[in-house]
Design a protein around this motif. Structure first.
Motif, PDB file in Angstrom:
ATOM      1  N   GLN A 139       5.248 -31.812  18.606  1.00  0.00           N
ATOM      2  CA  GLN A 139       6.160 -31.197  19.563  1.00  0.00           C
ATOM      3  C   GLN A 139       7.625 -31.618  19.410  1.00  0.00           C
ATOM      4  O   GLN A 139       8.537 -30.851  19.678  1.00  0.00           O
ATOM      5  CB  GLN A 139       5.746 -31.535  21.020  1.00  0.00           C
ATOM      6  CG  GLN A 139       4.479 -30.856  21.507  1.00  0.00           C
ATOM      7  CD  GLN A 139       3.220 -31.564  21.023  1.00  0.00           C
ATOM      8  OE1 GLN A 139       3.224 -32.795  20.916  1.00  0.00           O
ATOM      9  NE2 GLN A 139       2.168 -30.809  20.733  1.00  0.00           N
ATOM     10  N   GLN A 140       7.859 -32.868  18.954  1.00  0.00           N
ATOM     11  CA  GLN A 140       9.232 -33.377  18.977  1.00  0.00           C
ATOM     12  C   GLN A 140       9.504 -34.381  17.853  1.00  0.00           C
ATOM     13  O   GLN A 140       8.583 -34.924  17.254  1.00  0.00           O
ATOM     14  CB  GLN A 140       9.484 -34.069  20.329  1.00  0.00           C
ATOM     15  CG  GLN A 140       8.569 -35.272  20.550  1.00  0.00           C
ATOM     16  CD  GLN A 140       8.805 -35.946  21.894  1.00  0.00           C
ATOM     17  OE1 GLN A 140       9.859 -35.796  22.491  1.00  0.00           O
ATOM     18  NE2 GLN A 140       7.818 -36.683  22.375  1.00  0.00           N
ATOM     19  N   ILE A 141      10.794 -34.587  17.627  1.00  0.00           N
ATOM     20  CA  ILE A 141      11.226 -35.598  16.655  1.00  0.00           C
ATOM     21  C   ILE A 141      11.184 -36.964  17.325  1.00  0.00           C
ATOM     22  O   ILE A 141      11.719 -37.150  18.427  1.00  0.00           O
ATOM     23  CB  ILE A 141      12.643 -35.286  16.150  1.00  0.00           C
ATOM     24  CG1 ILE A 141      12.635 -33.996  15.318  1.00  0.00           C
ATOM     25  CG2 ILE A 141      13.183 -36.445  15.309  1.00  0.00           C
ATOM     26  CD1 ILE A 141      14.003 -33.506  14.929  1.00  0.00           C
ATOM     27  N   LEU A 142      10.545 -37.924  16.641  1.00  0.00           N
ATOM     28  CA  LEU A 142      10.424 -39.274  17.185  1.00  0.00           C
ATOM     29  C   LEU A 142      11.448 -40.236  16.593  1.00  0.00           C
ATOM     30  O   LEU A 142      11.839 -41.211  17.234  1.00  0.00           O
ATOM     31  CB  LEU A 142       9.013 -39.813  16.925  1.00  0.00           C
ATOM     32  CG  LEU A 142       7.862 -38.961  17.480  1.00  0.00           C
ATOM     33  CD1 LEU A 142       6.523 -39.518  17.047  1.00  0.00           C
ATOM     34  CD2 LEU A 142       7.949 -38.874  19.007  1.00  0.00           C
ATOM     35  N   ALA A 143      11.866 -39.966  15.372  1.00  0.00           N
ATOM     36  CA  ALA A 143      12.859 -40.836  14.726  1.00  0.00           C
ATOM     37  C   ALA A 143      13.521 -40.084  13.580  1.00  0.00           C
ATOM     38  O   ALA A 143      12.916 -39.211  12.954  1.00  0.00           O
ATOM     39  CB  ALA A 143      12.208 -42.115  14.208  1.00  0.00           C
ATOM     40  N   VAL A 144      14.778 -40.444  13.334  1.00  0.00           N
ATOM     41  CA  VAL A 144      15.514 -39.920  12.177  1.00  0.00           C
ATOM     42  C   VAL A 144      15.910 -41.122  11.317  1.00  0.00           C
ATOM     43  O   VAL A 144      16.533 -42.071  11.815  1.00  0.00           O
ATOM     44  CB  VAL A 144      16.769 -39.138  12.598  1.00  0.00           C
ATOM     45  CG1 VAL A 144      17.496 -38.616  11.367  1.00  0.00           C
ATOM     46  CG2 VAL A 144      16.388 -38.000  13.516  1.00  0.00           C
ATOM     47  N   ILE A 145      15.521 -41.078  10.052  1.00  0.00           N
ATOM     48  CA  ILE A 145      15.747 -42.214   9.143  1.00  0.00           C
ATOM     49  C   ILE A 145      16.766 -41.805   8.091  1.00  0.00           C
ATOM     50  O   ILE A 145      16.625 -40.746   7.460  1.00  0.00           O
ATOM     51  CB  ILE A 145      14.418 -42.625   8.458  1.00  0.00           C
ATOM     52  CG1 ILE A 145      13.338 -42.876   9.511  1.00  0.00           C
ATOM     53  CG2 ILE A 145      14.620 -43.844   7.568  1.00  0.00           C
ATOM     54  CD1 ILE A 145      11.962 -42.527   9.033  1.00  0.00           C
ATOM     55  N   THR A 146      17.787 -42.617   7.912  1.00  0.00           N
ATOM     56  CA  THR A 146      18.788 -42.355   6.850  1.00  0.00           C
ATOM     57  C   THR A 146      18.629 -43.395   5.748  1.00  0.00           C
ATOM     58  O   THR A 146      18.538 -44.591   6.017  1.00  0.00           O
ATOM     59  CB  THR A 146      20.217 -42.393   7.416  1.00  0.00           C
ATOM     60  OG1 THR A 146      20.447 -43.659   8.049  1.00  0.00           O
ATOM     61  CG2 THR A 146      20.427 -41.282   8.423  1.00  0.00           C
ATOM     62  N   ILE A 147      18.597 -42.897   4.521  1.00  0.00           N
ATOM     63  CA  ILE A 147      18.407 -43.762   3.355  1.00  0.00           C
ATOM     64  C   ILE A 147      19.592 -43.594   2.416  1.00  0.00           C
ATOM     65  O   ILE A 147      20.067 -42.483   2.171  1.00  0.00           O
ATOM     66  CB  ILE A 147      17.087 -43.426   2.635  1.00  0.00           C
ATOM     67  CG1 ILE A 147      15.905 -43.735   3.565  1.00  0.00           C
ATOM     68  CG2 ILE A 147      16.945 -44.192   1.325  1.00  0.00           C
ATOM     69  CD1 ILE A 147      14.560 -43.422   2.983  1.00  0.00           C
ATOM     70  N   THR A 148      20.050 -44.699   1.881  1.00  0.00           N
ATOM     71  CA  THR A 148      21.235 -44.669   1.020  1.00  0.00           C
ATOM     72  C   THR A 148      21.068 -45.579  -0.178  1.00  0.00           C
ATOM     73  O   THR A 148      20.255 -46.511  -0.158  1.00  0.00           O
ATOM     74  CB  THR A 148      22.485 -45.099   1.812  1.00  0.00           C
ATOM     75  OG1 THR A 148      23.636 -44.977   0.977  1.00  0.00           O
ATOM     76  CG2 THR A 148      22.364 -46.545   2.273  1.00  0.00           C
ATOM     77  N   ASP A 149      21.826 -45.266  -1.222  1.00  0.00           N
ATOM     78  CA  ASP A 149      21.951 -46.165  -2.373  1.00  0.00           C
ATOM     79  C   ASP A 149      23.275 -46.895  -2.167  1.00  0.00           C
ATOM     80  O   ASP A 149      24.353 -46.358  -2.422  1.00  0.00           O
ATOM     81  CB  ASP A 149      21.958 -45.361  -3.681  1.00  0.00           C
ATOM     82  CG  ASP A 149      22.058 -46.248  -4.913  1.00  0.00           C
ATOM     83  OD1 ASP A 149      21.923 -47.474  -4.768  1.00  0.00           O
ATOM     84  OD2 ASP A 149      22.285 -45.707  -6.012  1.00  0.00           O
ATOM     85  N   GLN A 150      23.201 -48.117  -1.682  1.00  0.00           N
ATOM     86  CA  GLN A 150      24.392 -48.827  -1.226  1.00  0.00           C
ATOM     87  C   GLN A 150      25.354 -49.163  -2.364  1.00  0.00           C
ATOM     88  O   GLN A 150      24.941 -49.485  -3.476  1.00  0.00           O
ATOM     89  CB  GLN A 150      23.989 -50.118  -0.502  1.00  0.00           C
ATOM     90  CG  GLN A 150      23.260 -49.879   0.804  1.00  0.00           C
ATOM     91  CD  GLN A 150      22.919 -51.168   1.515  1.00  0.00           C
ATOM     92  OE1 GLN A 150      22.887 -52.226   0.910  1.00  0.00           O
ATOM     93  NE2 GLN A 150      22.645 -51.085   2.812  1.00  0.00           N
ATOM     94  N   ILE A 151      26.631 -49.088  -2.041  1.00  0.00           N
ATOM     95  CA  ILE A 151      27.672 -49.481  -2.997  1.00  0.00           C
ATOM     96  C   ILE A 151      27.721 -51.004  -3.065  1.00  0.00           C
ATOM     97  O   ILE A 151      27.629 -51.690  -2.048  1.00  0.00           O
ATOM     98  CB  ILE A 151      29.037 -48.919  -2.561  1.00  0.00           C
ATOM     99  CG1 ILE A 151      29.010 -47.381  -2.640  1.00  0.00           C
ATOM    100  CG2 ILE A 151      30.168 -49.473  -3.424  1.00  0.00           C
ATOM    101  CD1 ILE A 151      30.220 -46.722  -2.046  1.00  0.00           C
ATOM    102  N   LYS A 152      27.847 -51.528  -4.279  1.00  0.00           N
ATOM    103  CA  LYS A 152      27.919 -52.981  -4.443  1.00  0.00           C
ATOM    104  C   LYS A 152      29.172 -53.530  -3.765  1.00  0.00           C
ATOM    105  O   LYS A 152      30.229 -52.890  -3.759  1.00  0.00           O
ATOM    106  CB  LYS A 152      27.952 -53.332  -5.932  1.00  0.00           C
ATOM    107  CG  LYS A 152      26.677 -52.988  -6.672  1.00  0.00           C
ATOM    108  CD  LYS A 152      26.837 -53.253  -8.157  1.00  0.00           C
ATOM    109  CE  LYS A 152      25.608 -52.796  -8.927  1.00  0.00           C
ATOM    110  NZ  LYS A 152      25.790 -52.913 -10.385  1.00  0.00           N
ATOM    111  N   VAL A 153      29.039 -54.724  -3.229  1.00  0.00           N
ATOM    112  CA  VAL A 153      30.140 -55.358  -2.490  1.00  0.00           C
ATOM    113  C   VAL A 153      31.378 -55.506  -3.372  1.00  0.00           C
ATOM    114  O   VAL A 153      32.513 -55.355  -2.913  1.00  0.00           O
ATOM    115  CB  VAL A 153      29.694 -56.754  -1.974  1.00  0.00           C
ATOM    116  CG1 VAL A 153      30.855 -57.458  -1.294  1.00  0.00           C
ATOM    117  CG2 VAL A 153      28.516 -56.601  -1.011  1.00  0.00           C
TER     118      VAL A 153
END
Length: 740
Positions: A547-561
């Motif tokens: 019936q509904q969205i329970l969570a939204v997950i964002t995934i990234t390839d992080q930039i090096k410091v």
């Protein structure tokens, strides 16, 4: 050279060459092959001891081999075991050089002790003679053999000077040993110079060992690429599964690929589905789903699923083989490595021989009563003082210290060519994935509507084969979430997964496409956030029930410091910085903006990366390429200076002339600075190597004799030569104190 007609197809092939030791040798190999019937062009790469030959396919490769064998070189033409054979030959040669150096030193030490401290001990001459014979004519025989080969073609190199000076010093000493009365009758002590002859051989052998050591530690890039292919494969023949060698696979065969296996040839999936890691080809970190009628490529790695596919391209036709060919041609098309010492030696050697002859003739004409005596002594003194011991050590000692300094600072450097070129770099190309970014997907954030179901999300993602699922699992486990019980797990190909929990409710994890098909509406505020996340180079995954969205997950390839600060430092050094990536335009633009790169290209294929390098080179740029994947290998081979990230693929590290053990981009400017300091060290070494010659040769020739009656004793000439070598070594060691 033969003019090739349209009926003759041109074939390009890279062959390993045996017997090359200097730029003169490389030039000879090129010249001989280029003038062999049927050959269009030959280009030697001394760094890899190989030659790229363009020749008429009707010309047998055995003709090329015979042409080189006639002048003392050899060509490895065994098509199947070429690289293995070359590696075996290199290792054998290194052990031979090491053996000769050790035993030369053992025999040389007592000769030096006798010559320096017991010169008046009469039996010492005969002891020195006996010990000098094996040093010169067994352990040092290669100098005489090579100089004879050069002489037959009216050429001269450093081996020529070594052979002449040591040979004449030895013969002169033998004469003085058995006929001392000749000199005594002229009032001249009959000195012997065995120690000068053997020290020359030992010092030059040390320099050669240092060079061979650097070469022997460099593995073959092509061998690494070959390692991506399995030796055997499972195929279905006449309805039964069989295991056969990869060389027996033919177009149309059905191959079986199980979890974790490498794909052997190019083809199309016929049955089943799985995720395949294509990062070694594309450079992108996220494996892609492969199902019926989709293409798979040799060298890529299957993940958890299994499938069958039909072979379409085998042997040299596969994408992996094409990459191998591109790397070979890029390496072979480079100008032959012209070592600075060999360039100088090509002028220096004949000049010294000419000066020695002129000295002898001048003394014979003007020397009056002791003309022959003075002529012989001065001409030998010229050859001995001009012996290129320090010249032979100038480059390898600086390189060895520079390489050691680099290793201490997480910078691995392969050869002198890259060090000589790196300080000239004015354009740097950076790959995005794994170079500027981490190259590993991680969860940036999870926006919960109902966090109670976190344990169900963990349970579902733990069973999922999707490559992004592991990022979610790792994130939840770090938050101490425990897994729930689920049943009826099912993969929805290309969209996501679903499963039932203990409460009987069905849950879904997947893309926005899956959510749309379930008929779950997205709030306008959430749609706005999704656009922002995607503009920020993030992948969005949804967790929902029916019936509904329970969570939204964002995934990234992080930039090096370190990426942004390293790029800023490169700009401060006056370098142009470019970024290339196979990723989409939106992601590339976001990453480029965040790290301060204004010039970038997205959706770039591996071959297009190399084309971009060529494009900059044609504009007069000295290009450094920094990458970490097989997709970068062609561009790395094409670049003037190639730098690989240490966590990257073996082939990238093997093709690259420099490898950063760390993933910190701050070490790129450090590597360029190390290059500058090392090149200065080499130039200083060459100065010390020649300053004694420039001062000593005129004195050795007798320039001061008309003024004050002074003639340079060949013994003093030998000491000056030795001191110049000490100066070179001490100057090289100074590189240890530099700060990067």
């Amino acid at each position: 050279m033969e003019t090739l007609t349209l009926d003759h197809k041109i074939k390009k092939e890279t062959f390993p060459v045996e017997g090359m030791s200097c730029a003169s040798c490389a030039s000879s190999v090129e010249s001989i092959l280029s003038h062999t019937e049927g050959v269009n062009k030959a280009s030697v790469n001394l760094a890899t001891n190989s030659v790229l030959v363009e020749y008429n396919e009707a010309t047998p490769s055995s003709n090329l081999k015979a042409a080189l064998q006639s002048v003392g070189f050899d060509l490895i033409i065994d098509a199947e075991n070429r690289e293995e054979a070359q590696e075996e030959v290199k290792q054998k040669h290194y052990q031979q050089v090491k053996f000769r150096l050790i035993w030369s030193a053992i025999f040389t030490i007592p000769i030096v002790v006798i010559g320096m401290f017991f010169m008046d001990w009469e039996p010492g001459k005969y002891v020195s003679l006996a010990l000098a014979i094996p040093v010169l004519f067994y352990f040092g025989r290669s100098f005489f053999i090579n100089s004879w080969k050069q002489a037959k073609h009216a050429k001269a190199n450093m081996d020529t000077l070594v052979a002449l000076s040591t040979g004449i010093a030895f013969l002169f000493s033998v004469f003085n040993t058995f006929f001392p009365e000749f000199w005594l009758s002229h009032g001249i002590p009959p000195h012997v110079y065995y120690e000068a002859a053997v020290v020359i051989i030992t010092f030059i052998s040390l320099g050669k060992l240092l060079e061979e050591r650097a070469k022997s530690s460099t593995s073959t890039a092509i061998k690494k690429l070959m390692g991506l292919q399995p030796k055997t494969v499972r195929v279905i023949i006449d309805g039964s599964e069989q295991e056969i060698a990869i060389s027996e696979v033919k177009t149309g065969y059905t191959l079986i690929v199980k979890p974790g296996e490498k794909i052997a040839v190019d083809g199309t999936v016929s049955k089943g589905s799985s995720y395949v890691d294509e990062s070694m080809i594309t450079g992108e970190p996220v494996p892609v789903v492969k199902e019926k009628d989709q293409k798979v490529f040799a060298g890529t790695v299957n993940q958890k699923g299994s499938f069958q596919f039909t072979a379409e391209k085998v042997g040299k036709e596969t994408l992996l083989s094409q990459i191998i060919k591109l790397v070979q041609e890029a390496q072979g098309s480079k100008a032959p490595v012209q070592k600075l010492t060999d360039k100088i030696a090509s002028i220096f050697v004949p000049t010294i021989i000419a000066i020695s002859l002129i000295t002898f003739i001048t003394w014979m004409i003007l020397g009056q009563q002791d003309a022959f005596t003075h002529a012989l002594l001065t001409s030998i003194a010229v050859l001995v003082i001009a012996c290129p011991c320090a010249l032979g050590l100038a480059t390898p000692t600086a390189i060895m210290v520079g390489v050691g300094k680099g290793a201490q600072n997480n910078i691995l450097i392969k050869d002198a060519e890259s060090l000589e070129m790196a300080h000239k770099v004015n354009a740097v190309i950076l790959d995005k994935t794994g170079t500027i970014t981490q190259g590993k997907p991680t969860v940036a954030d999870i926006r919960w509507e109902n966090e109670v179901e976190a344990s169900i999300l963990l349970a579902i993602e733990s069973q999922s084969e999707h490559p992004l699922a592991s990022a979610v699992v790792n994130h939840l486990k770090e938050d101490q979430v425990t897994s729930a019980m689920i049943t009826d797990f099912e993969s929805i190909t290309g969209k996501g997964v679903k499963a039932k929990a203990e409460n009987g409710q069905t849950y879904y994890v997947g893309s926005q496409r899956l959510i749309n098909e379930l008929g779950i509406a997205l709030e306008s505020s959430l749609e706005t956030s999704i656009d922002q996340w995607q503009n920020g180079a993030k992948t969005v995954i949804f967790f929902a029930d029916e019936q509904q969205i329970l969570a939204v997950i964002t995934i990234t390839d992080q930039i090096k410091v370190s990426s942004a600060s390293a790029i800023e430092r490169l700009k401060d050094m006056g370098l142009e910085v470019f970024m290339l990536t196979g990723d989409n335009q939106q992601t590339a633009q976001t990453v480029a903006r965040q790290v301060g790169v204004t010039d970038f290209k997205a959706e770039v294929l591996p071959s297009e990366k190399a084309d971009f390098v060529k494009e900059l080179q044609q504009k007069g740029k000295i290009v450094a390429m920094v990458g970490d994947g097989i997709n970068d290998s062609h561009a790395l081979a094409q670049a003037d200076v190639s730098i690989a990230m240490g966590h990257g693929s073996d082939i990238a590290m093997d093709v690259a002339k420099m490898t950063l053990i760390t993933s910190d981009l701050e070490y790129i400017p450090k590597a360029l600075k190390l290059s500058d300091k090392t090149v200065k060290g080499i130039r200083q070494n060459l100065f010390w190597a020649f300053i004694y010659n420039l001062i000593g040769i005129p004195i050795a020739a007798g320039l001061l004799y008309p003024i004050n009656g002074f003639l340079l004793d060949p013994m003093i000439a030998g000491a000056a030569m030795a001191f110049s070598s000490v100066s070179v070594v001490l100057n090289s060691l100074r590189l240890n104190s530099i700060k990067l």
